[in-house]
Each structure stands twice: as structure tokens, then as C-alpha cells.
Design an enzyme around this catalytic site. Sequence first.
Site, PDB file in Angstrom:
ATOM      1  N   SER A  51       1.178  -1.479   0.036  1.00 60.62           N
ATOM      2  CA  SER A  51       0.127   0.059   0.004  1.00 60.62           C
ATOM      3  C   SER A  51       1.044   0.987   0.377  1.00 60.62           C
ATOM      4  O   SER A  51       0.128   2.263  -0.484  1.00 60.62           O
ATOM      5  CB  SER A  51      -1.039  -0.166   1.149  1.00 60.62           C
ATOM      6  OG  SER A  51      -2.188  -1.302   1.089  1.00 60.62           O
ATOM      7  N   GLY A 235      -4.576  -1.765  -0.297  1.00 57.84           N
ATOM      8  CA  GLY A 235      -3.748  -1.542  -1.595  1.00 57.84           C
ATOM      9  C   GLY A 235      -3.580  -0.353  -2.038  1.00 57.84           C
ATOM     10  O   GLY A 235      -4.280   1.127  -1.661  1.00 57.84           O
ATOM     11  N   GLY A 237      -2.787   3.774  -4.066  1.00 56.40           N
ATOM     12  CA  GLY A 237      -3.304   4.364  -5.462  1.00 56.40           C
ATOM     13  C   GLY A 237      -4.742   4.661  -5.350  1.00 56.40           C
ATOM     14  O   GLY A 237      -5.092   5.311  -4.303  1.00 56.40           O
ATOM     15  N   CYS A 263      -9.192  -2.126   3.620  1.00 54.89           N
ATOM     16  CA  CYS A 263      -8.512  -0.733   3.175  1.00 54.89           C
ATOM     17  C   CYS A 263      -9.209  -0.304   1.409  1.00 54.89           C
ATOM     18  O   CYS A 263     -10.743  -0.122   1.281  1.00 54.89           O
ATOM     19  CB  CYS A 263      -7.005  -1.161   2.931  1.00 54.89           C
ATOM     20  SG  CYS A 263      -6.174   0.632   3.356  1.00 54.89           S
ATOM     21  N   PHE A 264      -8.322  -0.831   0.636  1.00 52.75           N
ATOM     22  CA  PHE A 264      -8.966  -0.393  -0.734  1.00 52.75           C
ATOM     23  C   PHE A 264     -10.071  -0.908  -0.810  1.00 52.75           C
ATOM     24  O   PHE A 264     -11.422  -0.508  -1.679  1.00 52.75           O
ATOM     25  CB  PHE A 264      -7.071  -0.738  -1.436  1.00 52.75           C
ATOM     26  CG  PHE A 264      -8.130   0.014  -2.821  1.00 52.75           C
ATOM     27  CD1 PHE A 264      -7.382   1.437  -3.237  1.00 52.75           C
ATOM     28  CD2 PHE A 264      -8.328  -1.173  -3.912  1.00 52.75           C
ATOM     29  CE1 PHE A 264      -7.179   1.806  -4.676  1.00 52.75           C
ATOM     30  CE2 PHE A 264      -8.527  -0.478  -4.747  1.00 52.75           C
ATOM     31  CZ  PHE A 264      -8.216   0.946  -5.319  1.00 52.75           C
ATOM     32  N   GLN A 267     -13.427   0.860   0.395  1.00 52.44           N
ATOM     33  CA  GLN A 267     -13.733   2.317  -0.984  1.00 52.44           C
ATOM     34  C   GLN A 267     -13.821   1.247  -2.019  1.00 52.44           C
ATOM     35  O   GLN A 267     -14.956   1.881  -2.383  1.00 52.44           O
ATOM     36  CB  GLN A 267     -12.230   3.056  -1.300  1.00 52.44           C
ATOM     37  CG  GLN A 267     -11.952   3.110   0.222  1.00 52.44           C
ATOM     38  CD  GLN A 267     -10.608   4.134  -0.257  1.00 52.44           C
ATOM     39  OE1 GLN A 267      -9.259   3.230  -0.896  1.00 52.44           O
ATOM     40  NE2 GLN A 267      -9.179   4.617   0.580  1.00 52.44           N
ATOM     41  N   ASN A 305      -3.535   2.556   7.061  1.00 55.05           N
ATOM     42  CA  ASN A 305      -3.127   3.199   6.210  1.00 55.05           C
ATOM     43  C   ASN A 305      -3.571   3.106   4.735  1.00 55.05           C
ATOM     44  O   ASN A 305      -4.073   2.754   3.850  1.00 55.05           O
ATOM     45  CB  ASN A 305      -1.280   2.301   5.795  1.00 55.05           C
ATOM     46  CG  ASN A 305      -0.858   2.438   4.357  1.00 55.05           C
ATOM     47  OD1 ASN A 305      -0.394   3.364   4.780  1.00 55.05           O
ATOM     48  ND2 ASN A 305      -0.664   1.613   3.887  1.00 55.05           N
ATOM     49  N   GLY A 307      -4.824   7.027   2.768  1.00 54.71           N
ATOM     50  CA  GLY A 307      -4.531   8.020   1.779  1.00 54.71           C
ATOM     51  C   GLY A 307      -6.201   8.860   1.399  1.00 54.71           C
ATOM     52  O   GLY A 307      -6.174  10.178   0.993  1.00 54.71           O
ATOM     53  N   HIS A 353      -7.193  -2.103   9.908  1.00 55.16           N
ATOM     54  CA  HIS A 353      -6.377  -3.504   9.119  1.00 55.16           C
ATOM     55  C   HIS A 353      -7.112  -4.647  10.698  1.00 55.16           C
ATOM     56  O   HIS A 353      -5.805  -4.179  10.762  1.00 55.16           O
ATOM     57  CB  HIS A 353      -4.727  -3.235   8.878  1.00 55.16           C
ATOM     58  CG  HIS A 353      -4.789  -2.271   7.213  1.00 55.16           C
ATOM     59  ND1 HIS A 353      -3.866  -3.094   6.269  1.00 55.16           N
ATOM     60  CD2 HIS A 353      -4.296  -0.678   7.047  1.00 55.16           C
ATOM     61  CE1 HIS A 353      -3.954  -2.219   4.965  1.00 55.16           C
ATOM     62  NE2 HIS A 353      -4.177  -0.638   5.858  1.00 55.16           N
ATOM     63  N   GLU A 355      -6.049  -7.429  10.422  1.00 52.38           N
ATOM     64  CA  GLU A 355      -4.604  -8.251  10.079  1.00 52.38           C
ATOM     65  C   GLU A 355      -3.473  -7.551  10.918  1.00 52.38           C
ATOM     66  O   GLU A 355      -2.180  -8.819  11.399  1.00 52.38           O
ATOM     67  CB  GLU A 355      -4.621  -9.147   8.700  1.00 52.38           C
ATOM     68  CG  GLU A 355      -3.139  -8.261   8.170  1.00 52.38           C
ATOM     69  CD  GLU A 355      -4.307  -6.623   7.023  1.00 52.38           C
ATOM     70  OE1 GLU A 355      -3.679  -6.009   6.575  1.00 52.38           O
ATOM     71  OE2 GLU A 355      -5.380  -6.442   7.533  1.00 52.38           O
TER      72      GLU A 355
END
Length: 379
Positions: A51, A235, A237, A263-264, A267, A305, A307, A353, A355
Site C-alpha cells: 500500500s 492496496g 492508488g 482498506c482499498f 473503498q 494506512n 490516503g 487493518h 490483520e
Amino acid sequence: MTSQDRSEAVLVLADGRIFKGESFGAEGATLGEAVFTTAMSGYQETMTDPSYHRQIVVATAPQIGNTGWNDEDGESHGDKIWVAGLVIRDLSTAVSNWRAKRSLEDEMREQNIVGISGVDTRAIVRHLRNFGSVAAGIFSGEAAKQPHDELIEIVKSQPSMAGADLASEVSTQEAYVVEPDGEALYTVVAYDMGIKTNTPRNFSRRGIRTVVVPANTPAEDIAQYNPDGVFVSNGPGDPATADVMVGIVQEILAQKIPFFGICFGNQILGRALGMNTYKMKFGHRGINVPVLNHLTGKIDITAQNHGFALEGTALEQFDTPFGPAHVTHTCLNDDTVEGVALVNGLAYSVQYHPEAAAGPHDANPLFDQFVELIQANKK
């Protein structure tokens, strides 16, 4: 290597700020988005987390490198370092951990990762908090001798993280299987958007056979694995570019296959349900971020983590083609959306996260929740 033996290095921000320090790791030049992490430990896990691809990480912990580098804590295949560069206050001159095989600096040299030490990381972090994450570059050795105006122009010329489609750059190119520790109870297809190795490990402990597939694998192609559930990983981007994955997840939801995202993946699920995403000012990166679960009233301390985030408010409910959905989790620091789900429970995701690696284990039961969801769906 003593301080006198180290070459000059500079951290250059696109807005013109320049911080002078000393080179460590590989010498040369590297570009990326400057971000900061407040984690006091786990730098190996941070640096190998896909990430962080194309990001220069500023560590707020005052000293880095104390525990060296081992062969167990990497979060990517082959322990590949994904950060574009590392910015620290002080590099530990001694390695003190019984598992360490080499020093942090030795590993950075081996993988050609450029770092800078001896800078005022507090000032850098305050700058990023005030003005937001920004394009940056680390230049050391001969590269640092160029005129500062030229270095600033080099930094400005790099692509923006907004609009960056990076999952394909970190994803596996071929499917592979992670077998369970014991008898295989269920099969989960995991879309690798930059998956951390501790995620399949958590599934394995629960009797899950995990088939990890490349990003953007068509939904019809995963039918051959007869999945009992589908997972979309973390991930790098901009999720606004992930239209293909959004369409795939919508197909999976239409088939009523249990879904879990991290996370990703959070989204992506949000977008599949009709939500929008935005780029945060400086993001969440650390291992002590408090999140409120609005369904239970409990607070978890989480590893984060990211953005980018989903637009929404606490307990917001909305209609989707797959049934009603709602915002289930928010961050207590700034009210950022940290989780969404279908009201029927068949699909859910979190921005943080569970994990960990590194970080607290408060949210680890989310993996148990997924197993229970699969069990209930099989009845």
C-alpha cells in the site's frame, strides 16, 4: 559507517521546502508522495506493505533501525520493500533483536532504497499536517549536488497520487493458493490489490483455503474455484480509478456471495454501493487509531494506512441495487468513514487493518465474522 563518512542528502518537497540531512541506505534519487506514519514500531512491516508503493514515508518515531531486519516480518512476497524512500530522525547504530539477520541499512542497500536521516521529522510532519501530503524527492550523493531549483522541478514533474491506478503494479500476475493450517472448511477468493501476507495467514488459521487472484480478474473467471466467499485486499492508488474492480464487486454482490473488504477493498465496496471517494489531506497512517463500531458501540484501536476515504457520515443509511446499506464505523479522531455494509450483513468492509502486522489485534475478530457469514450463507 560514521556520520563523517555519510554523504549529503536532501528531502525536497514540491512546495519548495527543503530539509538537509545525511544519506543512508542506497545513494541516489527517489520520487514519491511524502506521507508520515505515527507507528512507534513495525518499520519492516510498513516498508514491505504494498500500500506504500510510490510513497516516501516519514517516521515520527525518533529512532529507527533498532530491531534490524529479519526473515519473518515482511508483508510482501519476497520481502520486497515497496516504500519509495524513508525519512528518519536518527538511524540506530546497533541492532538489538534475536531474530535480526541484518541491519535496516544493509537491507535498504540490497534493495536499492534511498533514505535520509538527521532531519527534523517533527518539522516535516507539522508541515505535512498543515499543508497536506505533497510530492517529494530524496536526493543523496551526487544527486544532492544539483541546484535546488532543479531538484524542485524534478519533484514537481512526477505524476500525482490523485488519479493513480497502482493496483496492477503491485498485484500478483498469476493466481496462487494459500492452504489452511488444517482441514479446508471453505474456499475464499482474495483479490490482490496489494495484499499483505498476514491476511491469507489469518484465513488459514480459520480453516480457509485462500485463492489469491490478480486485480481485475473477471468475476466469471473465479467461478472455477467455487468460492464460498470473496475478499478484496488493501492496496495503493486512487480508488476512483478502479472502475473495473467496482464492476466486478457489483457482479459478486448480485450473486449474493459473502464479501469482505479491507482498506482499498472498503473503498471498492463503497463505490460498488454508490458512494464516492476523496483524497484526504494527510491520511491515516499509524497503529493506534481509534474507531467506533456503531453497530456494537465498541471502540477498537486499529492499524491504518490510507490516503483516500469514502464520503459519508456515521450511521448514514442509503439504498443500493443490492438492498439497504449503511456506514458502520467511523474514526473518533476526525469522523472519517471506516466501514460500510449491506444491512443484511452479506457484504461488509473496513478501512483499517484487522490483520495488523504491525499493530493491535482489537479488530482481528472481523475474520471470524467472515467465517460465520460464510457458514450462515451455506445453510
